[in-house]
Structures are given as C-alpha cells and as structure tokens.
Design an enzyme around this catalytic site. Structure first.
Site, short mmCIF file in Angstrom:
data_model
loop_
_atom_site.label_atom_id
_atom_site.label_comp_id
_atom_site.label_asym_id
_atom_site.label_seq_id
_atom_site.Cartn_x
_atom_site.Cartn_y
_atom_site.Cartn_z
N CYS A 112 -1.62 7.48 -0.56
CA CYS A 112 -1.28 6.79 -1.81
C CYS A 112 -1.27 7.78 -2.99
O CYS A 112 -2.31 8.27 -3.41
CB CYS A 112 -2.28 5.67 -2.05
SG CYS A 112 -2.18 4.89 -3.67
N CYS A 135 -3.31 6.82 -6.08
CA CYS A 135 -4.74 6.95 -5.75
C CYS A 135 -5.20 8.39 -5.96
O CYS A 135 -6.29 8.63 -6.51
CB CYS A 135 -4.99 6.54 -4.30
SG CYS A 135 -4.55 4.84 -3.89
#
Length: 237
Positions: free
Chosen positions: A161, A164
């Site tokens: 991600c 993230c």
C-alpha cells in the site's frame, strides 16, 4: 451532402466510444460478479498478480501467481492461452487494472478484472485457499489494546500500500515523541485478514482513533500528519 457525411462520421465515433466504454465496464467486475462469472466460465485462467508472500497468505482456488511488480510479468504471461478467458485480481485493485490493460495490449481479448481485490473478496466472505496457519490477532486481543488511559490510534496497513508507506514515517515519529498523547498500534492487514473482516476494513490505509474504548475518528485513505495531530489534539483537550 457534406453535412450528412460529417454527421455520419460523428455517429460512428460516438458508437465506437460507447462500445469501448461498455467493454471496459463489462470487464471490470465486482467481487460477486467476478465470483459468479468465474464459476460459470469454462477453461478459466485465473491470475493472481500479487507478490508470492501475499499469495501464500491466501488466494483464490486454482489461481496461478504472476507477480506484476516482479519485472517479468509480460514474459510469464506469454504462457497463457490467448483463446481462453483470463481473470485477474490483486489485493485492492490498481495492480490488477494495470495487469489487465497489459494483457489486452498483448492480444488477450477476454480479460476480466476483480474490483477491490482480495480485501473486498474477504470482506464479502467468499472462499479462499489459506496456505498460512497464522490466525493473526483476534477481536478479543484487539479490544484489549484499546483498554488504555491514553488515546489509541490504530493504523491498518500493508507492505504493498503506497499511501501506507507514505504515512509510516510520521506515525512512527508520533509513537516515539508523543507517548503521553497517543498510543500508536500498527496492524498488518495481510497478516490479520479475519480481524479486518470483523472490523469491516476492506480497503487501505485505515486509521481508527479511540478514547476510553470508544471510536472517535475513523479515516479511510491517506491522512496527513497535520490532520492526525489535529484529531489527537482535539480529544486530549
């Protein structure tokens, strides 16, 4: 006469664009549509374009793993049969979209992509093959983490991600510099699939801020350091 030719020309273009949009829509399926079409289609070639680690953590039955990020996707994809349909999925969507587009460029006509990827699939309670025996964190253990006098910020993330990864440095910094203001808990979604399903975490990143066991802020998607600090400051006042 000339005007009629112009009108006819634009009608042809509009018709072609309409067909292209319909084809795109038809090839991008929700998890339920993907599952249904997968079960009804013969000679399926099911391709999981995630990393080998993600694949081992759980995948669809009869899926083959061709990592989109490995650099040899096109070379390995040549082994697929262009006369048979190809079903593609990843963890949350972007990699499968890119892979599906690449396959179409290579001459594969029947390519179907799963919207939302494995996170949506798991959230819908659809079946998967689990190679990992690790159950991850239980909901009881999760709730125990929230029993803290200091506000608790839970960060659901994954290695694949991008947002993230962008948030990780400032979250680690906050954990080190603001222990009296907030307790930061980072939970790998790939290693805690059951917990994510129970908490309805079906996309990443997700931040959940708790005070006295109560959820006071829930954020899906990238959040700036300033926004997170603002939320923490408000509940500490």
């Amino acid at each position: 006469m000339y005007k009629n030719i112009i009108v006819a020309f634009f009608l042809i273009i509009l018709t072609a664009c309409g067909k292209a949009q319909n084809n795109k829509h038809e090839s991008s399926l929700s998890v339920s549509e993907f599952s249904e079409k997968l079960n009804k289609t013969k000679d399926v070639q099911l391709v999981d374009v995630r990393t080998s680690g993600e694949f081992r953590n759980g995948h669809l039955k009869n899926a083959m793993n061709i990592d989109w990020n490995a650099g040899d996707f096109s070379e390995k994809a040549k082994a697929l049969d262009k006369d048979k349909p190809v079903f593609v999925y990843c963890m949350s969507g972007p990699r499968s979209t890119a892979a599906a587009a690449k396959l179409q460029e290579m001459g594969f006509e029947n390519v179907y992509e799963m919207q939302g990827g494995m996170m949506k699939w798991r959230n819908a309670g659809l079946p998967e093959i689990k190679a990992s025996t690790s159950a991850g964190m239980s909901l009881i253990q999760y709730n125990e983490l929230l029993k803290n006098e200091t506000p608790v910020l839970v960060d659901f993330y994954a290695e694949w991600c991008a947002p993230c990864k962008k948030m990780e440095p400032y979250l680690n910094k906050m954990a080190a510099e603001m222990p009296d203001k907030v307790k930061v808990v980072r939970i790998n979604a790939d290693e805690n699939t059951k917990l994510c399903k129970e908490l309805n975490v079906s996309a990443l990143p997700v931040l959940k801020l708790y005070k006295n066991n109560d959820l006071v802020w829930d954020n899906l998607g990238f959040a700036s350091e300033e926004e997170v600090k603002k939320q923490i400051s408000e509940i500490n006042n």
